[in-house]
Motif scaffolding. Structure first.
Motif, PDB file in Angstrom:
ATOM      1  N   ILE A  51     -10.786  -8.048   8.586  1.00 28.52           N
ATOM      2  CA  ILE A  51     -10.733  -6.932   9.528  1.00 28.52           C
ATOM      3  C   ILE A  51      -9.378  -6.244   9.448  1.00 28.52           C
ATOM      4  O   ILE A  51      -8.374  -6.756   9.951  1.00 28.52           O
ATOM      5  CB  ILE A  51     -10.986  -7.407  10.979  1.00 28.52           C
ATOM      6  N   PRO A  52      -9.333  -5.082   8.786  1.00 24.85           N
ATOM      7  CA  PRO A  52      -8.127  -4.267   8.864  1.00 24.85           C
ATOM      8  C   PRO A  52      -8.124  -3.609  10.245  1.00 24.85           C
ATOM      9  O   PRO A  52      -8.951  -2.751  10.522  1.00 24.85           O
ATOM     10  CB  PRO A  52      -8.288  -3.265   7.721  1.00 24.85           C
ATOM     11  N   GLN A  53      -7.231  -4.049  11.122  1.00 20.45           N
ATOM     12  CA  GLN A  53      -7.258  -3.621  12.523  1.00 20.45           C
ATOM     13  C   GLN A  53      -6.723  -2.206  12.744  1.00 20.45           C
ATOM     14  O   GLN A  53      -6.981  -1.606  13.780  1.00 20.45           O
ATOM     15  CB  GLN A  53      -6.445  -4.599  13.388  1.00 20.45           C
ATOM     16  N   ASP A  54      -5.946  -1.705  11.808  1.00 23.28           N
ATOM     17  CA  ASP A  54      -5.263  -0.425  12.024  1.00 23.28           C
ATOM     18  C   ASP A  54      -5.541   0.546  10.891  1.00 23.28           C
ATOM     19  O   ASP A  54      -5.769   0.140   9.754  1.00 23.28           O
ATOM     20  CB  ASP A  54      -3.757  -0.662  12.141  1.00 23.28           C
ATOM     21  N   ASN A  55      -5.490   1.825  11.198  1.00 18.21           N
ATOM     22  CA  ASN A  55      -5.635   2.877  10.196  1.00 18.21           C
ATOM     23  C   ASN A  55      -4.258   3.115   9.578  1.00 18.21           C
ATOM     24  O   ASN A  55      -3.355   3.603  10.264  1.00 18.21           O
ATOM     25  CB  ASN A  55      -6.163   4.149  10.853  1.00 18.21           C
ATOM     26  N   PRO A  56      -4.077   2.790   8.285  1.00 17.03           N
ATOM     27  CA  PRO A  56      -2.758   2.940   7.662  1.00 17.03           C
ATOM     28  C   PRO A  56      -2.292   4.388   7.534  1.00 17.03           C
ATOM     29  O   PRO A  56      -1.126   4.633   7.237  1.00 17.03           O
ATOM     30  CB  PRO A  56      -2.924   2.283   6.291  1.00 17.03           C
ATOM     31  N   GLU A  57      -3.183   5.348   7.805  1.00 14.29           N
ATOM     32  CA  GLU A  57      -2.772   6.748   7.773  1.00 14.29           C
ATOM     33  C   GLU A  57      -2.047   7.153   9.053  1.00 14.29           C
ATOM     34  O   GLU A  57      -1.326   8.148   9.061  1.00 14.29           O
ATOM     35  CB  GLU A  57      -3.977   7.653   7.531  1.00 14.29           C
ATOM     36  N   ILE A  58      -2.232   6.363  10.140  1.00 16.03           N
ATOM     37  CA  ILE A  58      -1.547   6.708  11.387  1.00 16.03           C
ATOM     38  C   ILE A  58      -0.665   5.574  11.921  1.00 16.03           C
ATOM     39  O   ILE A  58       0.150   5.804  12.798  1.00 16.03           O
ATOM     40  CB  ILE A  58      -2.553   7.154  12.479  1.00 16.03           C
ATOM     41  N   ASP A  62       4.323  -1.424   8.193  1.00 14.37           N
ATOM     42  CA  ASP A  62       4.865  -2.693   8.674  1.00 14.37           C
ATOM     43  C   ASP A  62       4.185  -3.180   9.951  1.00 14.37           C
ATOM     44  O   ASP A  62       4.363  -4.330  10.345  1.00 14.37           O
ATOM     45  CB  ASP A  62       6.374  -2.586   8.911  1.00 14.37           C
ATOM     46  N   ASN A  63       3.405  -2.309  10.606  1.00 13.97           N
ATOM     47  CA  ASN A  63       2.720  -2.675  11.850  1.00 13.97           C
ATOM     48  C   ASN A  63       1.211  -2.889  11.673  1.00 13.97           C
ATOM     49  O   ASN A  63       0.517  -3.174  12.648  1.00 13.97           O
ATOM     50  CB  ASN A  63       2.941  -1.610  12.916  1.00 13.97           C
ATOM     51  N   CYS A  64       0.703  -2.719  10.449  1.00 11.36           N
ATOM     52  CA  CYS A  64      -0.735  -2.878  10.211  1.00 11.36           C
ATOM     53  C   CYS A  64      -1.129  -4.347  10.331  1.00 11.36           C
ATOM     54  O   CYS A  64      -0.488  -5.224   9.753  1.00 11.36           O
ATOM     55  CB  CYS A  64      -1.112  -2.336   8.838  1.00 11.36           C
ATOM     56  N   ARG A  65      -2.214  -4.581  11.087  1.00  9.37           N
ATOM     57  CA  ARG A  65      -2.707  -5.947  11.306  1.00  9.37           C
ATOM     58  C   ARG A  65      -3.967  -6.177  10.484  1.00  9.37           C
ATOM     59  O   ARG A  65      -4.860  -5.331  10.456  1.00  9.37           O
ATOM     60  CB  ARG A  65      -3.019  -6.166  12.786  1.00  9.37           C
ATOM     61  N   TYR A  66      -4.007  -7.338   9.838  1.00  6.70           N
ATOM     62  CA  TYR A  66      -5.160  -7.742   9.033  1.00  6.70           C
ATOM     63  C   TYR A  66      -5.578  -9.129   9.482  1.00  6.70           C
ATOM     64  O   TYR A  66      -4.761 -10.048   9.511  1.00  6.70           O
ATOM     65  CB  TYR A  66      -4.779  -7.762   7.544  1.00  6.70           C
TER      66      TYR A  66
END
Length: 149
Positions: A51-58, A62-66
């Motif tokens: 589950i990629p929890q965050d949209n890496p475009e916004i 460094d804050n993206c959760r997987y």
């Protein structure tokens, strides 16, 4: 792009989380989960989710959760070595994708135009990458996109 519509149930999950840019390091998190699950005799015929929890475009990389997750039964007793949560079910468009980095990346590029052209709206839940059956050697995964009813 071909898809099927499915209603997924709520799932109780055990998971391992990584925070940082999406990419090859996510594989290490899934491997860590698989090792834990194998030690607990949970891996055979398991259902796993990435589950990629965050949209890496916004979200800053460094804050993206997987999260690497495994479905567990309601009565399974977890220890302190792993986190627990629940995935909320609902209506999903399910796309079968060859399990390679290139094919998954291409699928994410193609899914949203397909979804919109078919009259669907994305629901405010994470997109799930589902792995079931022989998850060790499976050549395919399912990308499950939550949609509003």
């Amino acid at each position: 792009m071909k898809f099927k519509v499915e209603t997924l149930p709520n799932y109780r999950i055990a998971f391992v989380r990584r925070v940082g840019p999406y990419g090859p390091a996510n594989i290490e998190v899934m491997e860590k989960l698989k090792i834990w699950a194998k030690e607990k005799n949970l891996l055979e015929s398991a259902t796993l989710f990435a589950i990629p929890q965050d949209n890496p475009e916004i979200t800053p990389p460094d804050n993206c959760r997987y999260d690497a997750c495994i479905v567990i039964s309601k009565d399974y007793q977890l220890g302190d070595s792993i986190c627990e949560s629940e995935l909320s079910g609902g209506k999903y468009l399910v796309y079968e994708v060859k399990h390679t980095a290139e094919d998954i990346h291409k699928a994410y590029t193609d899914i949203f135009p397909s979804l919109i052209s078919n009259g669907y709206q994305v629901d405010n839940k994470p997109i799930l990458e589902k792995y079931s059956g022989d998850v060790i050697n499976a050549p395919f995964c399912e990308i499950c996109v939550p949609v509003k009813p």
